[in-house]
Structures are given as structure tokens and as C-alpha cells.
Design a protein around this motif. Structure first.
Motif, PDB file in Angstrom:
ATOM      1  N   UNK A  44       0.551  -0.955  -0.395  1.00  0.00           N
ATOM      2  CA  UNK A  44      -0.063  -0.322   0.151  1.00  0.00           C
ATOM      3  C   UNK A  44       0.965   1.321   0.015  1.00  0.00           C
ATOM      4  N   UNK A  45       2.398   0.884   0.589  1.00  0.00           N
ATOM      5  CA  UNK A  45       2.583   2.555   0.721  1.00  0.00           C
ATOM      6  C   UNK A  45       3.332   2.941  -0.543  1.00  0.00           C
ATOM      7  N   UNK A  46       3.786   1.078  -1.728  1.00  0.00           N
ATOM      8  CA  UNK A  46       3.903   1.518  -2.958  1.00  0.00           C
ATOM      9  C   UNK A  46       3.463   2.623  -3.693  1.00  0.00           C
ATOM     10  N   UNK A  47       2.004   1.547  -3.988  1.00  0.00           N
ATOM     11  CA  UNK A  47       0.697   2.120  -4.374  1.00  0.00           C
ATOM     12  C   UNK A  47       0.149   3.807  -3.974  1.00  0.00           C
ATOM     13  N   UNK A  48       0.533   4.242  -3.012  1.00  0.00           N
ATOM     14  CA  UNK A  48       0.370   5.431  -2.309  1.00  0.00           C
ATOM     15  C   UNK A  48       1.101   6.112  -3.430  1.00  0.00           C
ATOM     16  N   UNK A  49       2.719   5.671  -3.247  1.00  0.00           N
ATOM     17  CA  UNK A  49       3.716   7.070  -3.420  1.00  0.00           C
ATOM     18  C   UNK A  49       3.316   6.953  -5.762  1.00  0.00           C
ATOM     19  N   UNK A  50       2.700   5.694  -6.067  1.00  0.00           N
ATOM     20  CA  UNK A  50       2.224   5.852  -7.055  1.00  0.00           C
ATOM     21  C   UNK A  50       0.983   6.181  -7.967  1.00  0.00           C
TER      22      UNK A  50
END
Length: 242
Positions: free
Chosen positions: A127-133
Motif C-alpha cells: 500500500x505504501x508503494x501504491x500510494x507513492x505511485x
């Protein structure tokens, strides 16, 4: 067999490979240092994808050597190469290749789940990486409910979720519109630099290649020249030769 330089994370010498009798690589050599972003630039059919597949252990070159941190990738048995790709490498291809039965966050978390990371911890990181993207809203959706650009961002998150030692990106934004392309590329480049991820980026787009620290050109499976686009902070870019 010649040992690679100590300061190269990825090092290859005289790579040759062919597809159905047609040469795809004809003597390509290169070295990439830790934290460096190297662009492999060239027209379609120049050998970029084959080169990345050889460097990442997906293909074994017919001739030549590939080393990762002084370990000979080209002589590893298939299972060891598979573990290397799972544990140390990330891959972004031109096609998202998501698992249709899994939600977006599960697709992004898949490399962590395969390593045995708990479902809760893997979901948090994904979820952290999806948020960054800028794709966190798609986390509960399955691939069929996402447009192509969203699917590709999930694939990018999947490649970054393990913070790999080396990230291989083969035309990672070819299917994206210019706005999406710029955002995704800058996110990937920023992540690579902040986490000291070595990145090898294959592209036919000169603007994409310009985001790298250094670029080399392929033409008909051979090195056609090289250029330094930016020098990584704190060190000079390494030279390459064929």
C-alpha cells in the motif's frame, strides 16, 4: 573466466545470444555500479530486451559471462537463478502481467508473500508503494477493473516492493500517456536513488534515457556508443567497453 571489477554490481563480458538463428546480441560488454541508473537505448529489435534478460538471469547467454556481486549468474543452475531473481532483482516489463484473481494490492505484495512475509506486513508495504505511485485507490480492485495505465503502476509497485538490489526495467512506460509516463519514471528514479537501487533501463525513447545517470546505445545487438547524462553524486560514472 575473468573475475569482474569489485565495484560493479552487474558486470557482463562478450555476451552473444540468438533467437531462432538470428543474432540478438553480438559481443556486448558492460558494467554497472551500485546505485547507478544505466539506460540501454536503441531502436526496437536492437537487442535491449535480450540483454536485460541475460543480465537478470532469465536467459543464459550462448557465449559470454554475467556476474552479480562477483557471483557468476551464467553458470548458476536454474533454481539458483530463480532464487536470485526472486530475492535480489526486480523486473518491470512493457506488459503488466498481473495475476487476474488477485486484488491490486495482492499483486503488488506478491514478491513479499512468496518470500514468506506475513500478509499484514506485505499489505502495508504494498500500500505504501501504491500510494507513492498515486494508485492507492485501486488497491482493492482486481486487474479487470483497472485501465492499462493503472495496471502498469501496480506492476511497478510489485517490482519495487522488495527494495531489490537491481531493478531491470524493459520499456516500463511504453503503453502510458506522457503525463503518466513522466510521473511513473520520476517515481521509479527517485526510489532507486533514495534506496541505492541499481537500475538498468531499456528504452527506445531518448527522453526516457535522459533520466539515467549514463546511457549506452545498442544497434543490431552491438554497442554503438555511450554517453554520460548525469554523474551520480559522490563518484564518477564508470566507463564501459565492448
Amino acid at each position: 573466466m575473468v573475475a569482474p571489477p569489485d565495484n560493479d554490481v552487474i558486470w557482463a563480458r562478450s555476451l552473444h545470444h540468438s533467437h531462432r538463428g538470428s543474432p540478438a546480441l553480438a559481443g556486448v560488454s558492460l558494467g554497472v555500479r551500485e546505485g547507478e541508473i544505466l539506460a540501454v537505448h536503441g531502436a526496437r529489435g536492437s537487442g535491449k530486451t535480450t540483454l536485460l534478460q541475460c543480465l537478470s538471469g532469465q536467459l543464459v547467454p550462448e557465449q559470454g559471462e554475467v556476474w552479480f556481486n562477483s557471483a557468476p549468474v551464467h553458470t548458476m543452475p536454474p533454481l539458483q537463478r530463480e532464487r536470485l531473481r526472486r530475492d535480489r532483482f526486480g523486473w518491470i516489463g512493457p506488459e503488466p502481467a498481473l495475476v487476474p484473481e488477485l486484488k491490486a494490492w495482492e499483486n503488488a505484495a506478491l514478491p513479499l508473500l512468496l518470500r514468506g512475509v506475513s500478509r499484514r506486513a506485505a499489505k502495508t508495504t504494498a500500500l505504501e508503494w501504491l500510494e507513492r505511485l498515486d494508485i492507492s485507490s485501486a488497491a482493492p480492485k482486481r486487474p479487470y477493473a483497472l485501465v492499462r495505465a493503472e495496471q502498469q503502476r501496480v506492476a511497478v509497485a510489485r517490482a519495487l516492493v522488495t527494495t531489490p538490489s537491481v531493478l531491470f526495467a524493459d520499456e516500463p512506460t511504453a503503453a502510458l500517456h506522457s503525463t503518466d509516463r513522466t510521473h511513473v519514471l520520476r517515481t521509479v528514479a527517485t526510489a532507486a536513488r533514495s534506496h541505492r537501487i541499481t537500475m538498468v533501463l531499456a528504452t527506445h525513447d531518448a527522453d526516457v534515457a535522459a533520466l539515467a545517470d549514463r546511457a549506452i546505445m545498442l544497434a543490431d545487438g552491438r554497442r554503438a556508443g555511450s554517453s554520460q547524462t548525469a554523474e551520480p553524486e559522490g563518484r564518477a560514472a564508470c566507463s564501459l567497453s565492448v
